[in-house]
Design an enzyme around this catalytic site. Structure first.
Site, PDB file in Angstrom:
ATOM      1  N   ILE A  16      56.173  57.862  39.125  1.00  0.00           N
ATOM      2  CA  ILE A  16      55.469  58.173  38.090  1.00  0.00           C
ATOM      3  C   ILE A  16      53.996  57.834  38.323  1.00  0.00           C
ATOM      4  CG2 ILE A  16      55.031  57.444  35.551  1.00  0.00           C
ATOM      5  CD1 ILE A  16      57.655  59.072  36.465  1.00  0.00           C
TER       6      ILE A  16
ATOM      7  N   LEU B  79      53.726  70.121  30.863  1.00  0.00           N
ATOM      8  CA  LEU B  79      53.409  70.605  32.514  1.00  0.00           C
ATOM      9  C   LEU B  79      52.357  72.094  32.309  1.00  0.00           C
ATOM     10  CD1 LEU B  79      56.858  69.998  33.763  1.00  0.00           C
ATOM     11  CD2 LEU B  79      55.155  68.359  33.700  1.00  0.00           C
TER      12      LEU B  79
ATOM     13  N   GLU C 209      55.019  68.604  39.752  1.00  0.00           N
ATOM     14  CA  GLU C 209      54.730  69.384  38.603  1.00  0.00           C
ATOM     15  C   GLU C 209      55.379  70.719  39.149  1.00  0.00           C
ATOM     16  OE1 GLU C 209      52.827  69.177  36.074  1.00  0.00           O
ATOM     17  OE2 GLU C 209      51.398  67.642  36.229  1.00  0.00           O
TER      18      GLU C 209
HETATM   19  P1  TGC Z   1      64.992  76.289  30.687  1.00  0.00           P
HETATM   20  O1  TGC Z   1      66.422  76.713  30.002  1.00  0.00           O
HETATM   21  O2  TGC Z   1      64.450  77.187  31.332  1.00  0.00           O
HETATM   22  O3  TGC Z   1      64.039  75.810  29.407  1.00  0.00           O
HETATM   23  C1  TGC Z   1      64.583  74.892  28.437  1.00  0.00           C
HETATM   24  C2  TGC Z   1      63.724  74.827  27.356  1.00  0.00           C
HETATM   25  O4  TGC Z   1      62.142  74.693  27.564  1.00  0.00           O
HETATM   26  C3  TGC Z   1      61.615  75.953  27.055  1.00  0.00           C
HETATM   27  N1  TGC Z   1      60.685  76.035  28.123  1.00  0.00           N
HETATM   28  C4  TGC Z   1      59.075  75.681  27.988  1.00  0.00           C
HETATM   29  N2  TGC Z   1      58.716  75.608  26.855  1.00  0.00           N
HETATM   30  C5  TGC Z   1      57.258  75.210  26.882  1.00  0.00           C
HETATM   31  N3  TGC Z   1      56.661  75.104  27.924  1.00  0.00           N
HETATM   32  C6  TGC Z   1      57.231  75.682  29.192  1.00  0.00           C
HETATM   33  N4  TGC Z   1      56.578  75.652  30.365  1.00  0.00           N
HETATM   34  C7  TGC Z   1      58.540  75.923  29.266  1.00  0.00           C
HETATM   35  N5  TGC Z   1      59.439  76.171  30.136  1.00  0.00           N
HETATM   36  C8  TGC Z   1      60.843  76.143  29.537  1.00  0.00           C
HETATM   37  C9  TGC Z   1      62.632  76.961  27.202  1.00  0.00           C
HETATM   38  O5  TGC Z   1      62.139  78.013  26.592  1.00  0.00           O
HETATM   39  C10 TGC Z   1      63.579  76.286  26.803  1.00  0.00           C
HETATM   40  O6  TGC Z   1      63.732  76.088  25.237  1.00  0.00           O
HETATM   41  P2  TGC Z   1      64.945  76.304  24.057  1.00  0.00           P
HETATM   42  O7  TGC Z   1      64.231  76.204  23.047  1.00  0.00           O
HETATM   43  O8  TGC Z   1      65.427  77.561  24.509  1.00  0.00           O
HETATM   44  O9  TGC Z   1      65.723  75.215  24.641  1.00  0.00           O
HETATM   45  O10 TGC Z   1      65.151  74.967  31.384  1.00  0.00           O
HETATM   46  P3  TGC Z   1      65.697  74.614  32.863  1.00  0.00           P
HETATM   47  O11 TGC Z   1      66.570  73.557  32.582  1.00  0.00           O
HETATM   48  O12 TGC Z   1      66.786  75.895  33.234  1.00  0.00           O
HETATM   49  O13 TGC Z   1      64.792  74.356  33.880  1.00  0.00           O
HETATM   50  C11 TGC Z   1      63.941  75.215  34.104  1.00  0.00           C
HETATM   51  C12 TGC Z   1      62.875  74.667  35.292  1.00  0.00           C
HETATM   52  C13 TGC Z   1      63.580  74.491  36.411  1.00  0.00           C
HETATM   53  C14 TGC Z   1      61.867  75.852  35.306  1.00  0.00           C
HETATM   54  C15 TGC Z   1      62.171  73.685  34.661  1.00  0.00           C
HETATM   55  O14 TGC Z   1      62.945  72.584  34.246  1.00  0.00           O
HETATM   56  C16 TGC Z   1      61.142  72.867  35.546  1.00  0.00           C
HETATM   57  O15 TGC Z   1      59.924  73.396  35.533  1.00  0.00           O
HETATM   58  N6  TGC Z   1      61.467  72.012  36.682  1.00  0.00           N
HETATM   59  C17 TGC Z   1      60.462  71.512  37.668  1.00  0.00           C
HETATM   60  C18 TGC Z   1      60.342  70.073  36.960  1.00  0.00           C
HETATM   61  C19 TGC Z   1      58.786  69.467  36.945  1.00  0.00           C
HETATM   62  O16 TGC Z   1      57.848  70.216  37.109  1.00  0.00           O
HETATM   63  N7  TGC Z   1      58.531  68.246  36.876  1.00  0.00           N
HETATM   64  C20 TGC Z   1      57.275  67.600  36.930  1.00  0.00           C
HETATM   65  C21 TGC Z   1      57.241  66.197  36.453  1.00  0.00           C
HETATM   66  S1  TGC Z   1      55.707  65.490  36.036  1.00  0.00           S
HETATM   67  C22 TGC Z   1      54.854  65.421  37.406  1.00  0.00           C
HETATM   68  O17 TGC Z   1      55.335  65.950  38.302  1.00  0.00           O
HETATM   69  C23 TGC Z   1      53.528  64.941  37.200  1.00  0.00           C
HETATM   70  S2  TGC Z   1      52.717  64.803  38.683  1.00  0.00           S
HETATM   71  C24 TGC Z   1      51.291  64.454  37.900  1.00  0.00           C
HETATM   72  C25 TGC Z   1      50.286  64.256  38.754  1.00  0.00           C
HETATM   73  O18 TGC Z   1      49.971  63.203  39.429  1.00  0.00           O
HETATM   74  O19 TGC Z   1      49.158  64.990  38.958  1.00  0.00           O
HETATM   75  P1  FAD Z   2      64.380  67.788  44.367  1.00  0.00           P
HETATM   76  O1  FAD Z   2      64.433  68.340  42.908  1.00  0.00           O
HETATM   77  O2  FAD Z   2      65.344  66.798  44.817  1.00  0.00           O
HETATM   78  O3  FAD Z   2      64.159  68.895  45.089  1.00  0.00           O
HETATM   79  C1  FAD Z   2      64.242  68.754  46.659  1.00  0.00           C
HETATM   80  C2  FAD Z   2      64.246  70.081  47.258  1.00  0.00           C
HETATM   81  O4  FAD Z   2      65.111  71.092  46.715  1.00  0.00           O
HETATM   82  C3  FAD Z   2      62.891  71.269  47.083  1.00  0.00           C
HETATM   83  O5  FAD Z   2      62.439  71.506  48.039  1.00  0.00           O
HETATM   84  C4  FAD Z   2      63.282  72.047  45.909  1.00  0.00           C
HETATM   85  O6  FAD Z   2      62.398  72.893  45.784  1.00  0.00           O
HETATM   86  C5  FAD Z   2      64.756  72.242  46.019  1.00  0.00           C
HETATM   87  N1  FAD Z   2      65.368  72.715  44.911  1.00  0.00           N
HETATM   88  C6  FAD Z   2      65.703  71.940  43.726  1.00  0.00           C
HETATM   89  N2  FAD Z   2      66.330  72.774  42.817  1.00  0.00           N
HETATM   90  C7  FAD Z   2      66.371  73.980  43.352  1.00  0.00           C
HETATM   91  C8  FAD Z   2      66.953  75.132  43.240  1.00  0.00           C
HETATM   92  N3  FAD Z   2      67.569  75.309  41.845  1.00  0.00           N
HETATM   93  N4  FAD Z   2      66.817  76.424  43.823  1.00  0.00           N
HETATM   94  C9  FAD Z   2      66.188  76.369  44.959  1.00  0.00           C
HETATM   95  N5  FAD Z   2      65.642  75.045  45.700  1.00  0.00           N
HETATM   96  C10 FAD Z   2      65.768  73.826  44.554  1.00  0.00           C
HETATM   97  N6  FAD Z   2      57.254  62.808  37.977  1.00  0.00           N
HETATM   98  C11 FAD Z   2      56.731  62.410  36.635  1.00  0.00           C
HETATM   99  O7  FAD Z   2      57.425  62.805  35.904  1.00  0.00           O
HETATM  100  N7  FAD Z   2      55.765  61.858  36.432  1.00  0.00           N
HETATM  101  C12 FAD Z   2      54.717  61.634  37.368  1.00  0.00           C
HETATM  102  O8  FAD Z   2      53.721  61.228  36.963  1.00  0.00           O
HETATM  103  C13 FAD Z   2      55.024  62.127  38.585  1.00  0.00           C
HETATM  104  N8  FAD Z   2      54.091  61.612  39.697  1.00  0.00           N
HETATM  105  C14 FAD Z   2      54.445  62.072  40.934  1.00  0.00           C
HETATM  106  C15 FAD Z   2      53.513  61.653  41.926  1.00  0.00           C
HETATM  107  C16 FAD Z   2      53.984  62.036  43.227  1.00  0.00           C
HETATM  108  C17 FAD Z   2      52.889  61.510  44.402  1.00  0.00           C
HETATM  109  C18 FAD Z   2      54.990  62.729  43.446  1.00  0.00           C
HETATM  110  C19 FAD Z   2      55.415  63.036  45.073  1.00  0.00           C
HETATM  111  C20 FAD Z   2      55.931  62.991  42.526  1.00  0.00           C
HETATM  112  C21 FAD Z   2      55.544  62.883  41.274  1.00  0.00           C
HETATM  113  N9  FAD Z   2      56.445  63.268  40.288  1.00  0.00           N
HETATM  114  C22 FAD Z   2      56.212  62.882  38.948  1.00  0.00           C
HETATM  115  C23 FAD Z   2      57.891  63.650  40.422  1.00  0.00           C
HETATM  116  C24 FAD Z   2      57.724  65.220  40.672  1.00  0.00           C
HETATM  117  O9  FAD Z   2      57.604  66.020  39.592  1.00  0.00           O
HETATM  118  C25 FAD Z   2      59.201  65.544  41.505  1.00  0.00           C
HETATM  119  O10 FAD Z   2      59.069  64.998  42.928  1.00  0.00           O
HETATM  120  C26 FAD Z   2      59.364  67.070  41.521  1.00  0.00           C
HETATM  121  O11 FAD Z   2      59.771  67.608  40.349  1.00  0.00           O
HETATM  122  C27 FAD Z   2      60.583  67.470  42.503  1.00  0.00           C
HETATM  123  O12 FAD Z   2      61.755  66.474  42.233  1.00  0.00           O
HETATM  124  P2  FAD Z   2      62.198  65.735  43.582  1.00  0.00           P
HETATM  125  O13 FAD Z   2      61.249  65.155  44.404  1.00  0.00           O
HETATM  126  O14 FAD Z   2      63.530  65.055  42.832  1.00  0.00           O
HETATM  127  O15 FAD Z   2      62.900  67.071  44.247  1.00  0.00           O
END
Ligand code: TGC
Ligand code: FAD
Length: 404
Positions: free
Chosen positions: A182, A259, A383
């Site tokens: 985080i 996001l 992200e």
């Molecule tokens: P899925 O079934 O596709 O969707 C669940 C529900 O969410 C809705 N939805 C959205 N709504 C608003 N905006 C969006 N972008 C949306 N995308 C999907 C969707 O319509 C559905 O709604 P409902 O009403 O039908 O329930 O969900 P899934 O479980 O199959 O997952 C899809 C997937 C893999 C694309 C999604 O979970 C995903 O984007 N995974 C990546 C996770 C991620 O990006 N984590 C980021 C954590 S935060 C972070 O990394 C901060 S770094 C910050 C920094 O330091 O800059």
């Molecule tokens: P995993 O989900 O374990 O993925 C590992 C590999 O498997 C990846 O190559 C991925 O593409 C692949 N993979 C996974 N699922 C599939 C699939 N269905 N099909 C094909 N390939 C797949 N999160 C927060 O909530 N808040 C934050 O502020 C935040 N800050 C961050 C800061 C840093 C520096 C970093 C490195 C991460 C941060 N994150 C944060 C977490 C970040 O969002 C996750 O690392 C990211 O979403 C990927 O999750 P994971 O690392 O668990 O990888």
């Protein structure tokens, strides 16, 4: 500092000589206000952040002293209305700000992205008026820093599987679980935390530092994004007041909606890192002489530089159009994914090519290339990973999700 012939040699931080690159005259499409916002950010960053960033990167520390300055250039809540302390700007201005920040360091942009799109945005969008008034002005001024807890140790790309949960205890909620990776966690005053209720539905809760059972240990050992502070969020029977639940949206779509906004900022930000690498490589190629010629006179160097500016220009056009669509409320999640994926990958390629052009000097901290390259390895993962964004595009064009 490096050691050479037994002597400790201090490598002087190279002066920040960056100037922007606009091959397709996209600036002509910007308003005077947008250009002014970009210039003020650039001037402040050159004066206050460029001279110290390598040092903080090496120490693996976020430079906390820059928080008021970040607030003053509008980096905290650029598009949040002014009545809540935000800058009330449009989406292209927000993008330009993120580009300037990431031009200096992805970690600095990260801090602003989290504060604006992952903390202020959900409070503004899903919170009630009391919550907006209590938190947004302090976040906009940088007095308070926030973080966003979605990722868990066992649920990264698949946040819907999260196990962090809360129970309704009548006069409060009882929160248990843990978040990992985080950004800003170790020094944040508040955390927007996503957790499941007793029926398994996801809600956002505002957890404040000082609540009993809440801790934020720092994560160490990162080779990337070292000037950004990363930690865990641990909840052990934390009593969260009921007024801290974000009432206006629940379900996985609530955090995913935040996001969209952060990924849009990253799509612009990554171009900043690429521009800095290109700018440095172009200058170096004219100054470095080998075989009695500047290395920029060799066709192989020109190929690298020409491909860099071509890819940067394509990314600039992509984000400009995306910014227009977002200003009109028409940008889709899949369009944002395409831009985030393309631009971060593009920036990594540019950084690697720029590193080659700098030869051995490219691995030192006299140039920002290696730091950008290492940072972008986080940016291509957080992200939504590179491959998850490809699957989002795939699902959008075929109508068939291939995540599970
Ligand atoms: P899925 O079934 O596709 O969707 C669940 C529900 O969410 C809705 N939805 C959205 N709504 C608003 N905006 C969006 N972008 C949306 N995308 C999907 C969707 O319509 C559905 O709604 P409902 O009403 O039908 O329930 O969900 P899934 O479980 O199959 O997952 C899809 C997937 C893999 C694309 C999604 O979970 C995903 O984007 N995974 C990546 C996770 C991620 O990006 N984590 C980021 C954590 S935060 C972070 O990394 C901060 S770094 C910050 C920094 O330091 O800059
Ligand atoms: P995993 O989900 O374990 O993925 C590992 C590999 O498997 C990846 O190559 C991925 O593409 C692949 N993979 C996974 N699922 C599939 C699939 N269905 N099909 C094909 N390939 C797949 N999160 C927060 O909530 N808040 C934050 O502020 C935040 N800050 C961050 C800061 C840093 C520096 C970093 C490195 C991460 C941060 N994150 C944060 C977490 C970040 O969002 C996750 O690392 C990211 O979403 C990927 O999750 P994971 O690392 O668990 O990888």
């Amino acid at each position: 500092m490096i050691t050479f012939a037994g002597l400790n040699v201090i490598i002087k931080m190279a002066e920040d000589r960056y100037s922007g690159h606009d091959y397709y005259l996209i600036d002509e499409l910007l308003t005077d206000e947008q250009k002014l916002i970009r210039q003020s950010a650039r001037d402040w960053l050159k004066a206050e952040v460029s001279p110290i960033i390598e040092d903080y990167y090496e120490k693996a520390e976020f430079p906390n002293q820059i928080l008021p300055g970040l607030a003053s250039i509008g980096a905290f809540g650029p598009y949040i209305p002014e009545e809540y302390g935000g800058a009330g700007l449009d989406q292209i201005s927000y993008g330009l700000l993120m580009q300037e920040l990431e031009r200096v360091d992805s970690g600095v942009r990260s801090t602003a992205s989290v504060q604006s799109s992952l903390v202020m945005y959900p409070i503004y969008k899903y919170g009630n008026e009391d919550q907006r008034k209590k938190y947004l002005p302090k976040l906009a001024s940088g007095e308070w820093i926030g973080c966003f807890g979605l990722t868990e140790p066992d649920y990264g790309s698949n946040p819907g599987g999260m196990v962090t949960n809360f129970k309704d205890m009548g006069d409060h909620y009882l929160l248990n679980g843990a978040k990992m990776w985080i950004s800003n966690a170790p020094f944040a005053q508040i955390a927007v935390v996503w957790a499941k209720d007793e029926t398994g539905r996801i809600h956002g809760l505002i957890v404040e530092r000082g609540m009993e059972g809440f801790s934020t240990p720092e994560m160490h050992g990162k080779h990337s994004l070292r000037a950004s502070s990363t930690g865990e969020l641990i909840f052990s029977n934390v009593k969260v007041p009921k007024e801290n639940l974000l009432p206006n949206k629940s379900g996985l779509g609530a955090p995913l909606g935040c996001l969209d906004s952060a990924r849009f900022g990253i799509a612009w930000g990554a171009i900043g890192a690429a521009l800095d690498c290109y700018d440095s490589a172009l200058r170096y190629s004219k100054e470095r002489i080998q075989f009695d010629k500047p290395i920029g006179a060799f066709q192989l160097t020109q190929k690298k530089l020409a491909e860099m500016i071509t890819e940067i220009t394509k990314a600039q056009l992509l984000t400009f159009r995306l910014g227009q669509l977002r200003n009109e409320g028409r940008a889709t999640t899949a369009q944002i994914s395409m831009a985030k994926r393309n631009n971060v990958d593009m920036a990594l390629h540019v950084a690697r090519e720029a590193r080659q052009i700098h030869g051995a000097m490219g691995i030192t901290n006299e140039y920002s290339i290696m730091r950008h390259m290492a940072n972008l390895e986080s940016v291509i993962t957080y992200e939504g990973t590179h491959d998850i964004h490809l699957l989002i595009t795939g699902a959008d064009i075929t109508g068939i999700p291939a995540f599970k």
